[in-house]
Design an enzyme around this catalytic site. Structure first.
Site, PDB file in Angstrom:
ATOM      1  CG  ASP A 102      -0.361  -0.087   2.519  1.00 10.00           C
ATOM      2  OD1 ASP A 102       0.880  -0.191   2.605  1.00 10.00           O
ATOM      3  OD2 ASP A 102      -1.105  -0.060   3.523  1.00 10.00           O
ATOM      4  CB  SER A 103       4.558   1.718   0.042  1.00 12.48           C
ATOM      5  OG  SER A 103       4.822   0.547  -0.719  1.00 12.48           O
TER       6      SER A 103
ATOM      7  CG  ASP B  70       0.429  -4.115   2.080  1.00 10.21           C
ATOM      8  OD1 ASP B  70       0.477  -4.955   2.997  1.00 10.21           O
ATOM      9  OD2 ASP B  70       1.305  -3.240   1.922  1.00 10.21           O
TER      10      ASP B  70
ATOM     11  CE  LYS C   5       2.832  -5.937   3.995  1.00 13.32           C
ATOM     12  NZ  LYS C   5       2.407  -4.884   4.977  1.00 13.32           N
TER      13      LYS C   5
ATOM     14  CD  GLU D  73       0.277  -1.618   8.161  1.00 11.69           C
ATOM     15  OE1 GLU D  73      -0.083  -0.890   9.121  1.00 11.69           O
ATOM     16  OE2 GLU D  73       0.799  -1.170   7.125  1.00 11.69           O
TER      17      GLU D  73
ATOM     18  CD  GLU E 163       7.664  -0.356   8.040  1.00  8.03           C
ATOM     19  OE1 GLU E 163       7.917   0.765   7.548  1.00  8.03           O
ATOM     20  OE2 GLU E 163       6.650  -1.020   7.752  1.00  8.03           O
TER      21      GLU E 163
END
Length: 276
Positions: free
Chosen positions: A49-50, A88, A118, A120, A187
């Site tokens: 999602d970056s 993501d 993925k 978070e 991270e």
């Protein structure tokens, strides 16, 4: 091309089996052409999602939508052949309930063809991760600095640098691993914590600003290529492509304005008349 003749992609179980083995190589990609390059050398391609920061210029990843992730995930799948592609789950697409998470994850898997998603979050997401895994969704976890939580964290500072925060993140990683994640991104944490997490969990850890002791590493492609104007401390610049690209654009603009481009070799001629 038949299924038998198609290049075989790496799978989530194969990545899980790499614990304490040869380090896992992961990079981000959001486009078919960069995916084709990354695919040759990486075990995993992360459609992160970056892309909100890199492609769209957002200050955070919060504005990224599920539709954006699906579009770019599909592009990366078309450009790659061998790497496991992980997409993501963006902010707001999985937090409300286990059912919401499964609905969103199923869309991603079905509409992109990717091999895993993925999410978070640590202990708070463990139940959701287990729910997904039990329903056939391979999940990569993400602990430590979680960019989607920027509005509650307040900044992108490194995590786990004091005893209390370190202990909490370690428990987050354990919970995610026990829930069935096939790997965990760690991270921006203190290096000793990155080591400790790697030793404590069954799932392979993939560090980004964590520790060389992690089971693998990941970077944002544009950061390591020197295409980003700024990069975090944990980024090593393996290239400096930004100035070269700018110079090429400048040369093009100069030649257009001076009418040096297009030259004779870049235009089409009339067909010669047939001989009488």
């Amino acid at each position: 091309m038949s299924i038998q003749n198609a290049a075989r992609r790496k799978t989530a179980p194969e990545i899980f089996a790499r614990k304490s083995g040869e380090p896992i190589v992961m990079l981000t990609s959001y486009h078919a052409h960069t995916a084709a390059l990354v695919d040759k050398y990486c075990d995993i391609i992360l459609v992160g999602d970056s892309l909100g920061n890199v492609m769209h210029g957002f200050e955070t990843t919060v504005p990224v939508t599920l539709e954006m992730m699906i579009l770019q995930g599909h592009a990366v799948m078309r450009g790659s052949k061998q790497a496991l592609v992980v997409v993501d789950m963006p902010f707001g697409s999985y937090e409300a309930s286990k059912e919401q998470a499964f609905h969103s994850a199923a869309r991603v898997l079905k509409e992109t063809g990717c091999g895993a998603i993925k999410v978070e979050g640590g202990q708070r997401m463990a139940e959701t991760i287990a729910f997904l895994v039990n329903r056939g969704v391979p999940v990569m976890g993400h602990v430590g600095l979680t960019p989607q939580s920027i509005n509650t964290l307040g900044s992108f500072r490194a995590r786990g640098r004091d005893e209390a925060d370190s202990a909490m993140i370690l428990e987050d990683a354990k919970a995610v691993s026990e829930a069935g994640a096939f790997s965990i991104v760690v991270e921006a944490v203190a290096e000793p914590l990155g080591r400790k997490i790697t030793e404590a969990v069954a799932a392979p850890t993939i560090g980004i600003g964590a520790s060389v002791a992690c089971d693998g590493q990941v970077l944002v492609l544009e950061d390591m290529l020197g295409l980003s104007p700024w990069a975090p401390k944990f980024v090593k610049r393996y290239g400096d492509l930004g100035p070269g690209i700018e110079k090429a654009i400048q040369d093009y603009a100069d030649e257009v304005r001076s009418r040096a481009f297009p030259g004779p070799e870049h235009v089409y001629n009339l067909k010669p008349k047939a001989a009488k």
